[in-house]
Design a protein around this motif. Structure first.
Motif, PDB file in Angstrom:
ATOM      1  N   LYS A   5      11.742 -10.839   3.985  1.00  0.00           N
ATOM      2  CA  LYS A   5      11.954  -9.759   3.017  1.00  0.00           C
ATOM      3  C   LYS A   5      11.221  -8.497   3.452  1.00  0.00           C
ATOM      4  CE  LYS A   5      11.434  -8.170  -1.656  1.00  0.00           C
ATOM      5  NZ  LYS A   5      10.870  -8.334  -2.961  1.00  0.00           N
ATOM      6  N   THR A   6       9.998  -8.661   3.933  1.00  0.00           N
ATOM      7  CA  THR A   6       9.222  -7.510   4.384  1.00  0.00           C
ATOM      8  C   THR A   6       9.929  -6.806   5.540  1.00  0.00           C
ATOM      9  OG1 THR A   6       7.154  -8.533   3.690  1.00  0.00           O
ATOM     10  CG2 THR A   6       6.993  -6.775   5.316  1.00  0.00           C
ATOM     11  N   MET A   9      13.006  -4.967   4.193  1.00  0.00           N
ATOM     12  CA  MET A   9      12.637  -3.751   3.468  1.00  0.00           C
ATOM     13  C   MET A   9      12.176  -2.656   4.425  1.00  0.00           C
ATOM     14  SD  MET A   9      13.183  -3.528   0.321  1.00  0.00           S
ATOM     15  CE  MET A   9      14.501  -4.660  -0.030  1.00  0.00           C
ATOM     16  N   ASN A  10      11.452  -3.037   5.476  1.00  0.00           N
ATOM     17  CA  ASN A  10      11.026  -2.043   6.466  1.00  0.00           C
ATOM     18  C   ASN A  10      12.223  -1.390   7.139  1.00  0.00           C
ATOM     19  OD1 ASN A  10       8.209  -2.047   6.180  1.00  0.00           O
ATOM     20  ND2 ASN A  10       8.015  -3.881   7.418  1.00  0.00           N
ATOM     21  N   MET A  28       6.325   2.971  -1.030  1.00  0.00           N
ATOM     22  CA  MET A  28       6.928   1.988  -0.121  1.00  0.00           C
ATOM     23  C   MET A  28       6.196   1.952   1.219  1.00  0.00           C
ATOM     24  SD  MET A  28       9.348   0.429  -1.732  1.00  0.00           S
ATOM     25  CE  MET A  28      10.476  -0.275  -0.544  1.00  0.00           C
ATOM     26  N   TYR A  31       2.843   0.187   0.677  1.00  0.00           N
ATOM     27  CA  TYR A  31       3.005  -1.232   0.367  1.00  0.00           C
ATOM     28  C   TYR A  31       3.535  -2.027   1.560  1.00  0.00           C
ATOM     29  CZ  TYR A  31       4.099  -5.382  -2.410  1.00  0.00           C
ATOM     30  OH  TYR A  31       4.154  -6.660  -2.902  1.00  0.00           O
ATOM     31  N   TYR A  32       4.597  -1.528   2.178  1.00  0.00           N
ATOM     32  CA  TYR A  32       5.245  -2.302   3.245  1.00  0.00           C
ATOM     33  C   TYR A  32       4.716  -1.997   4.641  1.00  0.00           C
ATOM     34  CZ  TYR A  32       8.583  -4.485   0.149  1.00  0.00           C
ATOM     35  OH  TYR A  32       9.145  -5.260  -0.825  1.00  0.00           O
ATOM     36  N   ASP A  35       0.453  -2.175   4.288  1.00  0.00           N
ATOM     37  CA  ASP A  35       0.005  -3.437   3.691  1.00  0.00           C
ATOM     38  C   ASP A  35      -1.050  -3.238   2.599  1.00  0.00           C
ATOM     39  OD1 ASP A  35       0.364  -6.173   3.494  1.00  0.00           O
ATOM     40  OD2 ASP A  35      -1.308  -6.612   4.841  1.00  0.00           O
ATOM     41  N   GLU A  60      13.166  -0.807  -4.195  1.00  0.00           N
ATOM     42  CA  GLU A  60      13.791  -1.896  -3.424  1.00  0.00           C
ATOM     43  C   GLU A  60      15.255  -2.066  -3.839  1.00  0.00           C
ATOM     44  OE1 GLU A  60       9.884  -4.781  -2.781  1.00  0.00           O
ATOM     45  OE2 GLU A  60      11.349  -5.278  -4.326  1.00  0.00           O
TER      46      GLU A  60
END
Length: 110
Positions: A5-6, A9-10, A28, A31-32, A35, A60
């Motif tokens: 998922k990470t 999303m990236n 975003m 968070y992504y 980290d 997302e």
């Protein structure tokens, strides 16, 4: 959160970030990409963890909607797979250097 998922999303963020607001991009990214935890982002922006969480979840969902309509990530993966297959076929060719140069030119388009 899973690695799959990470990673997804990236990629979606890379493709569609220009369609996001500055705040969405920042949340975003922190968070992504960096980290940061929800709490760290909340402290940075002086908002609640819930506000950060809600913003990230909405963003997302937006990224997924963009992908459903535009398919940039899907096409990227398909091109990458085709390029890998071409590279394997070219390895057996007599004109390997020329073919490799063409493949590299295609890769640079992404």
């Amino acid at each position: 959160m899973t690695l799959e998922k990470t990673t997804r999303m990236n990629y979606l963020f890379d493709f569609y970030q220009s369609l996001l607001t500055a705040k969405q991009k920042s949340y975003m990214s922190l968070y992504y990409l960096d980290d940061f935890s929800l709490g760290e982002i909340a402290d940075e922006y002086e908002v609640s963890r819930q506000a950060v969480y809600d913003n990230i979840k909405r963003t997302e969902a937006m990224l997924e909607q963009y992908e459903e309509k535009l398919l940039l990530f899907k096409k990227f993966k398909e091109r990458k797979e085709l390029l890998n297959q071409m590279r394997e076929l070219v390895a057996d060719s007599a004109q390997t250097e020329e073919a490799e140069a063409l493949i590299e030119s295609l890769e640079k388009l992404d």
